[in-house]
Design a protein around this motif. Structure first.
Motif, PDB file in Angstrom:
ATOM      1  N   GLN A 139      67.059  56.400   1.540  1.00  0.00           N
ATOM      2  CA  GLN A 139      67.450  57.593   2.302  1.00  0.00           C
ATOM      3  C   GLN A 139      68.739  57.282   3.062  1.00  0.00           C
ATOM      4  N   ASN A 141      71.280  58.743   5.939  1.00  0.00           N
ATOM      5  CA  ASN A 141      71.545  59.698   7.027  1.00  0.00           C
ATOM      6  C   ASN A 141      73.034  59.674   7.337  1.00  0.00           C
ATOM      7  N   TYR A 142      73.677  60.843   7.251  1.00  0.00           N
ATOM      8  CA  TYR A 142      75.133  60.890   7.421  1.00  0.00           C
ATOM      9  C   TYR A 142      75.525  62.212   8.070  1.00  0.00           C
ATOM     10  N   ALA A 144      77.618  65.689   8.046  1.00  0.00           N
ATOM     11  CA  ALA A 144      78.250  66.613   7.103  1.00  0.00           C
ATOM     12  C   ALA A 144      79.745  66.651   7.349  1.00  0.00           C
ATOM     13  N   TYR A 163      79.926  69.201  11.859  1.00  0.00           N
ATOM     14  CA  TYR A 163      79.553  67.865  11.391  1.00  0.00           C
ATOM     15  C   TYR A 163      78.073  67.580  11.692  1.00  0.00           C
ATOM     16  N   GLU A 164      77.230  68.448  11.139  1.00  0.00           N
ATOM     17  CA  GLU A 164      75.789  68.342  11.389  1.00  0.00           C
ATOM     18  C   GLU A 164      75.202  67.121  10.701  1.00  0.00           C
ATOM     19  N   GLN A 165      74.087  66.686  11.237  1.00  0.00           N
ATOM     20  CA  GLN A 165      73.375  65.543  10.658  1.00  0.00           C
ATOM     21  C   GLN A 165      72.719  65.980   9.354  1.00  0.00           C
ATOM     22  N   ASN A 166      72.953  65.199   8.298  1.00  0.00           N
ATOM     23  CA  ASN A 166      72.365  65.463   6.986  1.00  0.00           C
ATOM     24  C   ASN A 166      71.658  64.214   6.491  1.00  0.00           C
ATOM     25  N   TYR A 167      70.821  64.385   5.501  1.00  0.00           N
ATOM     26  CA  TYR A 167      70.255  63.204   4.849  1.00  0.00           C
ATOM     27  C   TYR A 167      70.004  63.521   3.376  1.00  0.00           C
ATOM     28  N   ILE A 168      69.956  62.458   2.579  1.00  0.00           N
ATOM     29  CA  ILE A 168      69.637  62.577   1.165  1.00  0.00           C
ATOM     30  C   ILE A 168      68.687  61.438   0.814  1.00  0.00           C
TER      31      ILE A 168
END
Lengths: 220, 210
Positions: A139, A141-142, A144, A163-168
């Motif tokens: 995973q 976390n980065y 946007a 620049y919202e927090q995203n994850y993949i």
């Protein structure tokens, strides 16, 4: 035949209503300046204004970062000014929505200085070295790489939409024992990678992409 | 003195000879019209134009020249050389720089209006017809088939030369100065750029006299 004609007419009317209206006898100016966090100008950045899929105006920033274009106007709520969206370069993007109080008011959309941050093409790969059939879950976390603004008598920045927090997250399987993840992330901003091999405890590491193209590999 | 008297007498004789010849010519030209005066109801003109945008507004600055179409219906007022009629013309022009007008490739200009003119040599084969007209003009453009228009009033001045092969059929050539004044809502710095458009139209076509 008569019923078919009525149905076809009704459908046509519905579709006509769905098309956003472009105002007759009207033009507006959209202008501003594209800069980086150090206030240096950024050239060749595409700026468009659109309603739904209809691009009303398009231009690119000059060598001094400035841009100016003339475009038709639409009072549709989907009116959008997009800066560097879907571009292949290494800068963040910006989307500017018009506040509903501004509909019909401005003749000039003066955005002032719009700051774009540098980005990095980040690639994370996993390579299984062991002969066992271990699986790995990863995973990332980065932040946007886009920022959303509101236009109300000028550009209004909303930090909650920037620049919202995203994850993949991805997991290997029987068919794909290796992963190859590619992301556009903020340059020089740390991102967190959490990976877990089967039932082992998860491991979290911090990686800072500091180049235009940045690769990181996990062996397991 | 004698010399000057002879010169003056000779000049007097020559002037009188010319005046008499002229009068005889006027009397004989009454019988030398190419066509007899008759009743006719309608002139129909159909032709093509070469349309050249002009000026330092959005037309001359940012539109390419193109071909166009012209249709006129007119009639002589009470068998006089005065013409009254209606004209419809159109042309389609490519946009040079989209960042100056909007994201579209071409604009379709059309106008319709009334005109008044005067036919010189109305019963001869070769005729001259100046005219002036006023009407409604529209520039129509579309973005992905979503169309919008800019409209206003047009004034034009036209000069035409026509040649009648027979009473009912002629060829014409004309030059039209078209001046459009648009009711655009634009920022102050664009007022002078968008408020007017100008073209010169060079036309050729056929005329039927019914």
């Amino acid at each position: 035949m008569g019923k078919l004609f009525l149905v076809a007419s009704f459908i046509s009317l519905l579709m006509a209503d769905c098309e956003p209206n472009i105002e007759n006898d009207k033009r507006v100016i959209i202008k501003g300046e594209i800069v980086d966090p150090q206030a240096n100008p950024i050239q060749a950045i595409e700026v468009t204004t659109s309603v739904e899929e209809y691009v009303l105006g398009k231009t690119t920033s000059n060598s001094d970062g400035s841009f100016e274009m003339v475009a038709p106007e639409s009072y549709d709520e989907s009116f959008l000014i997009a800066i560097n969206v879907d571009a292949e370069n290494n800068y963040t993007s910006a989307k500017i929505f018009r506040d509903e109080d501004e509909i019909g008011r401005p003749k000039i959309y003066d955005l002032g200085a719009v700051t774009l941050r540098p980005t990095s093409n980040f690639t994370l790969t996993t390579t299984r070295n062991s002969t066992t059939s271990d699986h790995i879950n990863v995973q990332i976390n980065y932040l946007a790489t886009s920022c959303v603004y509101d236009f109300n008598n000028g550009l209004q920045e909303d930090p909650s939409q920037c620049y919202e927090q995203n994850y993949i997250s991805r997991t290997t399987n029987e068919i794909n024992s290796n992963l190859d993840l590619q992301l556009k992330v903020m340059r020089d901003i740390p991102l967190q990678i959490t990976y877990q091999i089967d039932e082992e405890p998860a491991t979290t590491i911090e990686v800072t992409p500091n180049q235009q193209n940045f690769e990181y590999e996990i062996f397991y | 003195m004698k010399f000057f008297t002879k010169q003056l007498l000779l000049a007097f004789i020559l002037i009188n000879v010319n005046l008499v010849s002229g009068q005889e010519g006027d009397e004989s030209s009454e019988n030398k019209f190419d066509f007899a005066q008759d009743d006719h109801y309608l002139n129909i003109k159909i032709g093509g134009d070469f349309v050249q945008p002009m000026g330092d507004t959005f037309t001359g600055d940012n539109l390419k020249s193109s071909g166009g179409f012209n249709l006129e219906l007119s009639f002589n007022l009470f068998e006089t050389p005065i013409l009254l009629g209606a004209r419809f013309s159109n042309s389609s022009h490519d946009v040079i720089d989209q960042s100056l007008v909007g994201n579209y490739d071409e604009t379709f200009n059309s106008f319709i209006g009334g005109f008044a003119g005067y036919q010189f040599f109305s019963r001869q084969k070769l005729r001259l017809t100046p005219s002036i007209g006023v009407g409604h003009v529209a520039y129509k453009q579309s973005i992905n088939s979503n169309s919008f228009r800019d409209s206003g009033t047009t004034f034009w001045v036209n000069g035409e030369v026509s040649y009648n092969f027979v009473k009912w059929f002629a060829l014409y050539g004309n030059v039209t100065l078209q001046n459009d004044y648009l009711k655009m809502d634009v920022p102050a710095e664009l007022e002078s750029y968008f408020k007017s458009g100008h073209f010169v139209r060079f036309g050729l076509g056929v005329k039927f006299v019914l």
